[in-house]
Scaffold this active site. Structure first.
Site, mmCIF file in Angstrom:
data_model
loop_
_atom_site.group_PDB
_atom_site.id
_atom_site.type_symbol
_atom_site.label_atom_id
_atom_site.label_comp_id
_atom_site.label_asym_id
_atom_site.label_seq_id
_atom_site.Cartn_x
_atom_site.Cartn_y
_atom_site.Cartn_z
ATOM 1 N N PRO A 41 0.814 -1.223 0.000
ATOM 2 C CA PRO A 41 0.000 0.000 0.000
ATOM 3 C C PRO A 41 0.851 1.278 0.000
ATOM 4 O O PRO A 41 0.344 2.355 -0.266
ATOM 5 C CB PRO A 41 -0.813 -0.108 1.298
ATOM 6 C CG PRO A 41 -0.739 -1.539 1.700
ATOM 7 C CD PRO A 41 0.575 -2.040 1.183
ATOM 8 N N GLU A 93 2.912 -8.766 8.683
ATOM 9 C CA GLU A 93 2.862 -7.301 8.804
ATOM 10 C C GLU A 93 3.799 -6.612 7.817
ATOM 11 O O GLU A 93 3.867 -5.393 7.768
ATOM 12 C CB GLU A 93 3.192 -6.878 10.247
ATOM 13 C CG GLU A 93 1.973 -6.667 11.117
ATOM 14 C CD GLU A 93 1.037 -7.874 11.116
ATOM 15 O OE1 GLU A 93 -0.056 -7.770 10.543
ATOM 16 O OE2 GLU A 93 1.399 -8.917 11.678
ATOM 17 N N ARG A 152 -2.425 -8.239 -20.809
ATOM 18 C CA ARG A 152 -3.410 -7.779 -21.800
ATOM 19 C C ARG A 152 -2.836 -6.761 -22.786
ATOM 20 O O ARG A 152 -3.354 -6.618 -23.889
ATOM 21 C CB ARG A 152 -4.611 -7.142 -21.099
ATOM 22 C CG ARG A 152 -5.461 -8.098 -20.306
ATOM 23 C CD ARG A 152 -6.532 -7.338 -19.574
ATOM 24 N NE ARG A 152 -7.375 -6.572 -20.484
ATOM 25 C CZ ARG A 152 -8.421 -7.076 -21.123
ATOM 26 N NH1 ARG A 152 -8.750 -8.323 -20.932
ATOM 27 N NH2 ARG A 152 -9.126 -6.324 -21.938
ATOM 28 N N ASP A 171 -8.396 -0.413 -26.536
ATOM 29 C CA ASP A 171 -8.081 0.909 -27.060
ATOM 30 C C ASP A 171 -8.796 2.011 -26.302
ATOM 31 O O ASP A 171 -8.228 3.051 -26.027
ATOM 32 C CB ASP A 171 -8.463 1.001 -28.542
ATOM 33 C CG ASP A 171 -7.413 0.323 -29.404
ATOM 34 O OD1 ASP A 171 -7.681 0.089 -30.579
ATOM 35 O OD2 ASP A 171 -6.329 0.037 -28.870
HETATM 36 C C1 9WO Z 1 -0.644 -5.047 8.252
HETATM 37 C C2 9WO Z 1 -0.960 -4.306 9.356
HETATM 38 C C3 9WO Z 1 -1.451 -4.670 10.591
HETATM 39 C C4 9WO Z 1 -1.686 -3.673 11.533
HETATM 40 C C5 9WO Z 1 -1.430 -2.349 11.218
HETATM 41 C C6 9WO Z 1 -0.953 -1.998 9.968
HETATM 42 C C7 9WO Z 1 -0.719 -2.996 9.063
HETATM 43 N N1 9WO Z 1 -0.281 -2.920 7.824
HETATM 44 C C8 9WO Z 1 -0.205 -4.162 7.353
HETATM 45 C C9 9WO Z 1 0.275 -4.412 6.040
HETATM 46 O O1 9WO Z 1 0.465 -3.496 5.274
HETATM 47 N N2 9WO Z 1 0.480 -5.707 5.746
HETATM 48 C C10 9WO Z 1 0.914 -6.050 4.442
HETATM 49 C C11 9WO Z 1 0.037 -7.157 3.929
HETATM 50 C C12 9WO Z 1 2.326 -6.477 4.376
HETATM 51 C C13 9WO Z 1 2.716 -6.714 2.944
HETATM 52 C C14 9WO Z 1 1.704 -7.614 2.217
HETATM 53 N N3 9WO Z 1 0.378 -7.205 2.531
HETATM 54 C C15 9WO Z 1 -0.335 -6.395 1.722
HETATM 55 C C16 9WO Z 1 -0.041 -5.941 0.481
HETATM 56 N N4 9WO Z 1 -1.504 -5.891 2.073
HETATM 57 N N5 9WO Z 1 -1.945 -5.101 1.102
HETATM 58 C C17 9WO Z 1 -1.083 -5.116 0.117
HETATM 59 C C18 9WO Z 1 -1.264 -4.336 -1.065
HETATM 60 C C19 9WO Z 1 -0.344 -4.382 -2.087
HETATM 61 C C20 9WO Z 1 -0.549 -3.601 -3.214
HETATM 62 N N6 9WO Z 1 -1.618 -2.803 -3.321
HETATM 63 C C21 9WO Z 1 -2.528 -2.746 -2.333
HETATM 64 C C22 9WO Z 1 -2.366 -3.504 -1.186
#
Ligand code: 9WO
Length: 251
Positions: free
Chosen positions: A89, A116, A154, A169
């Site tokens: 994220p 995490e 794609r 397109d």
């Molecule tokens: C877990 C967490 C728990 C308590 C407070 C904050 C926290 N953040 C996270 C977290 O970001 N965990 C991730 C889970 C660790 C890396 C893999 N995970 C993930 C990737 N969740 N969401 C994504 C992601 C990747 C790309 N685009 C959107 C979401």
């Protein structure tokens, strides 16, 4: 195009990639996909891939050594230079322009995190770019990796059949898609727009472009602010707006 996915859950990635457009691209050898499980590169009896965070707190962090070894093995599996991408994220937000940029690499190594997150030292030593598919937290990076693979695949030459290309397109053009209709001609008093039954392909193309412009104006005006419209498109959008306002005053 070659994708290598570093993941503790290779089944998720392999299973999804069997189907649809991506599955066909792999069968046709337009795309190569291989998964690498960091657990394979552990040496202790418990095959430990995660550990408690320094500084305390809840949850677990992915250990750096198994991940580095998995990435190194993936790199060695082919001579093509690879761009290592971490899905998180915190990354740059993925859009169709980003997809085009990523599709230009011969090879992407996608790192799907769990728990995490990963040890920060992996980011500084092994990761080239960080990408996000949206502002939400998932339980792992596998689904984002599959989203990226699907959208990139794609755009590759000769992956989509001729029939699908026109749809693609319209996205590349920065507009939303026009509405679609199929049989029956009338459903619950709602009829298909007459022009689509006319057989006049020129007229249909103009109608579709006008609808695409109008839908974009109604639902995602932000997309129009970043876009230069041709004179013809500006005219079509003006017509759409006038018709829309005329309809509203009638109500
Ligand atoms: C877990 C967490 C728990 C308590 C407070 C904050 C926290 N953040 C996270 C977290 O970001 N965990 C991730 C889970 C660790 C890396 C893999 N995970 C993930 C990737 N969740 N969401 C994504 C992601 C990747 C790309 N685009 C959107 C979401």
């Amino acid at each position: 195009m070659r994708f290598d996915v570093i993941t503790l859950f290779p089944e998720i990635v392999e299973h999804s990639a069997l189907m649809g457009v991506v599955g066909r691209a792999i069968t046709d050898d337009k795309v190569q996909l291989k998964t690498w499980n960091p657990r394979t590169y552990t040496e202790d009896v418990h095959r430990t891939v995660d550990d408690r965070p320094f500084g305390g707190g809840p949850g677990m962090v992915m250990k750096v050594e198994p991940l580095v070894k998995a990435i190194q093995s993936a790199k060695k599996a082919s001579d093509a230079p690879a761009n290592v991408i971490y899905l998180s994220p915190q990354g740059r937000r993925l859009d169709q322009q980003g997809i085009k940029y990523l599709a230009a690499f011969p090879r992407l190594i996608l790192l799907a995190g769990r728990y995490e997150g990963i040890d920060e030292r992996l980011l500084t030593s092994c990761v080239d770019e960080e990408w996000s598919i949206g502002d939400y937290v998932l339980s792992g990076g596998e689904l984002p990796a599959l989203v990226l693979i699907d959208a990139v695949t794609r755009t590759l030459p000769n992956v989509l059949g001729h029939d699908d290309s026109a749809v693609e397109d319209s996205f590349v053009d920065g507009l939303l898609d026009h509405p679609h209709f199929t049989r029956p001609e009338t459903f619950e008093d709602n009829s298909v727009p007459e022009v689509l039954l006319s057989g006049d392909h020129q007229k249909i193309a103009v109608w579709r472009e006008k609808q695409a412009l109008g839908k974009t104006w109604q639902k995602r005006p932000d997309l129009l602010h970043n876009k230069e419209l041709s004179e013809h498109q500006a005219l079509l959008l003006d017509e759409f707006k006038k018709e829309f306002k005329a309809l509203k005053t009638k109500e």
